[in-house]
Design an enzyme around this catalytic site. Structure first.
Site, PDB file in Angstrom:
ATOM      1  N   ASP A 143       0.868  -1.186   0.000  1.00 20.65           N
ATOM      2  CA  ASP A 143       0.000   0.000   0.000  1.00 20.65           C
ATOM      3  C   ASP A 143       0.906   1.237   0.000  1.00 20.65           C
ATOM      4  OD1 ASP A 143      -3.149   0.746   1.364  1.00 20.65           O
ATOM      5  OD2 ASP A 143      -1.630   2.247   0.950  1.00 20.65           O
ATOM      6  N   ASP A 190      -3.671   2.365  -5.450  1.00 22.77           N
ATOM      7  CA  ASP A 190      -2.398   2.365  -4.703  1.00 22.77           C
ATOM      8  C   ASP A 190      -2.167   1.131  -3.841  1.00 22.77           C
ATOM      9  OD1 ASP A 190      -3.829   2.820  -2.287  1.00 22.77           O
ATOM     10  OD2 ASP A 190      -2.191   4.063  -1.542  1.00 22.77           O
ATOM     11  N   GLU A 191      -2.920   0.068  -4.113  1.00 23.53           N
ATOM     12  CA  GLU A 191      -2.779  -1.135  -3.298  1.00 23.53           C
ATOM     13  C   GLU A 191      -2.713  -2.363  -4.171  1.00 23.53           C
ATOM     14  OE1 GLU A 191      -5.786  -2.308  -0.342  1.00 23.53           O
ATOM     15  OE2 GLU A 191      -6.409  -0.230  -0.469  1.00 23.53           O
TER      16      GLU A 191
END
Ligand code: TTP
Ligand code: MG
Length: 419
Positions: free
Chosen positions: A26, A137-138
């Protein structure tokens, strides 16, 4: 240890949790980190990124804030007006370095963040047996054959360094035998964190955490659990099964299993899209054929480029034409085999638009469908062989090829266009 029988959570595949090494990556304050990449002046300074925010205005809500800004209580979803109260806007004239009492406020620029996200994803791909991106974003990575429990700490450190060195943003990583524990671990020591939870340590790792941290427990269940004196994951793991079943029925047992750290969800790549399309609306309907052709050409360029980037071959090419008041017309042609060829898309769509030469048009669309994906590095051999689960890579493909007809596109397949 595979196949815990009745202990398995319902609706999940049987999977030997002890064999999997799952990583959750993350990115740290991602939008703010992206902005810092292109403007080094923002480094180490409080930065607030606003959605629906216009420069200089108090409108919108906080999408994210840098860790420097979070120290002032600024957090995601807070109205910008509220953030401004604790952290006023820094004016260009005041320059940088005037202490931490002010922040840079910037509007969201998704296109730019997606580009950075793609750069990170390319690196993640190298490290994963299976990659499951989640949002911008993960991502979850199954790294079971790429690393071992003995070296996974070093493996994850190397991945973090590559992301920081090559892209310039930092990531926090959690490693565990399950997805839910890996996710909690990545959040545990943010920013720039790395937490490894070894097999056999998951229950101990979860025990002190608030019950909300347990996968699948929302605020309502959490409140109910607190009502019976269960405050932490450890309390839940040790709770009397009779009491839990009385209160939650069969779900009680399931919740307890989760608090013990069981989670047999496999890391799996997201489903491929069934079609790719681009549309353009016109405030004033257009009637000139040449103008229609120019718009089609642009839409074709966008769609073909996206398909190429995703490694998608298409067999069906179509246009959508909306005429006043709101009549939706779709026309498609199918080729005899899948292609990745913008010129074919251009030729087919320009031919199809002829039929609407004389019509006023308020919206135009171009779509490619019947997709086949050529670059599927992230799919494991097991999936191809169909040994992993019922929805194996190959089966899913064929399923998709008959599941067309979405987005209001009528299936109007004409005879083969190309030999
Ligand atoms: P997150 O990963 O939740 O947050 P983050 O990366 O900014 O910070 P952290 O270091 O805690 O991971 O979300 C990723 C991006 O998604 C974030 O940069 C901005 C966006 N986002 C929103 O637009 N709205 C929201 O409410 C949240 C939580 C995130
Ligand atoms: Mg993040």
């Amino acid at each position: 240890m595979a196949g815990r029988g009745s202990a398995e959570l319902p609706g999940v595949q049987d999977r030997d949790e002890s064999l999997s090494i799952v990583m959750h990556v993350d990115m740290d304050c991602f939008y703010a980190a992206c902005e810092r990449l292109r403007n080094p002046e923002l480094r180490d300074e409080p930065v607030v990124i606003g959605m629906g925010y216009d420069r200089g205005e108090p409108s919108g809500a906080v999408a994210t804030a840098s860790y420097e800004a979070r120290r002032y209580g600024v957090e995601s979803a807070m109205p910008i007006s509220e953030a401004l109260e604790s952290l006023p806007r820094r004016n260009a004239s005041s320059g940088g370095g005037n202490g931490d009492e002010t922040a840079y406020y910037l509007p969201v620029d998704m296109e730019y963040y997606k580009g950075v996200s793609n750069e990170v994803r390319e690196i993640l791909n190298e490290y994963a047996d299976v990659l499951e991106p989640v949002g911008i974003d993960e991502a979850y990575l199954d790294v079971s054959t790429k690393a071992s429990w003995n070296n996974v700490q070093k493996f994850a450190e190397e991945l973090k360094q590559r992301i920081e060195g090559e892209v310039g943003v930092t990531a926090s990583i959690g490693v565990a035998p399950t997805k839910s524990a890996a996710k909690i671990a990545s959040d545990y020591d943010k920013p720039d964190g790395l937490v490894v939870v070894n097999p056999g340590e998951v229950e101990e790792f979860l025990a002190p955490l608030k019950i909300e941290a347990v996968h699948g427990i929302g605020p309502v269940t959490a409140e109910e659990l607190r009502g019976i004196g269960v405050e932490t994951a450890g309390d839940l793991a040790e709770a009397d099964i009779g009491i839990l079943e009385e209160k939650f029925g069969s779900r009680g047992r399931e919740l307890r299993m989760r608090a013990l750290g069981h989670d047999s969800r496999a890391v799996s790549p997201p489903d491929d899209p069934k079609s790719m399309s681009r549309e353009k609306s016109f405030t004033e309907p257009i009637s000139d054929l040449e103008e229609k052709r120019q718009h089609i050409k642009r839409l074709v360029g966008d769609v073909a480029e996206r398909a190429h980037e995703r490694g998608a071959l298409y067999r069906t090419i179509g246009i959508k034409v909306v005429t006043p008041p709101f009549n939706v017309n779709t026309r498609e042609r199918s080729l005899s085999g899948p292609v990745d060829d913008p010129e074919v898309v251009e030729a087919v769509t320009q031919d199809l638009i002829e039929e609407f030469s004389d019509d006023e048009i308020r919206k135009l669309g171009v779509r490619v469908s019947n997709l086949v994906f050529s670059s599927r590095e992230q799919v494991t051999l097991e999936e191809w062989e169909g040994t992993n689960d019922a929805g194996s890579g190959v089966d899913r493909w064929f399923l998709k090829r008959v599941e067309q007809d979405e987005d209001g596109w009528k299936q109007l397949t004409l005879p083969d266009f190309i030999d």
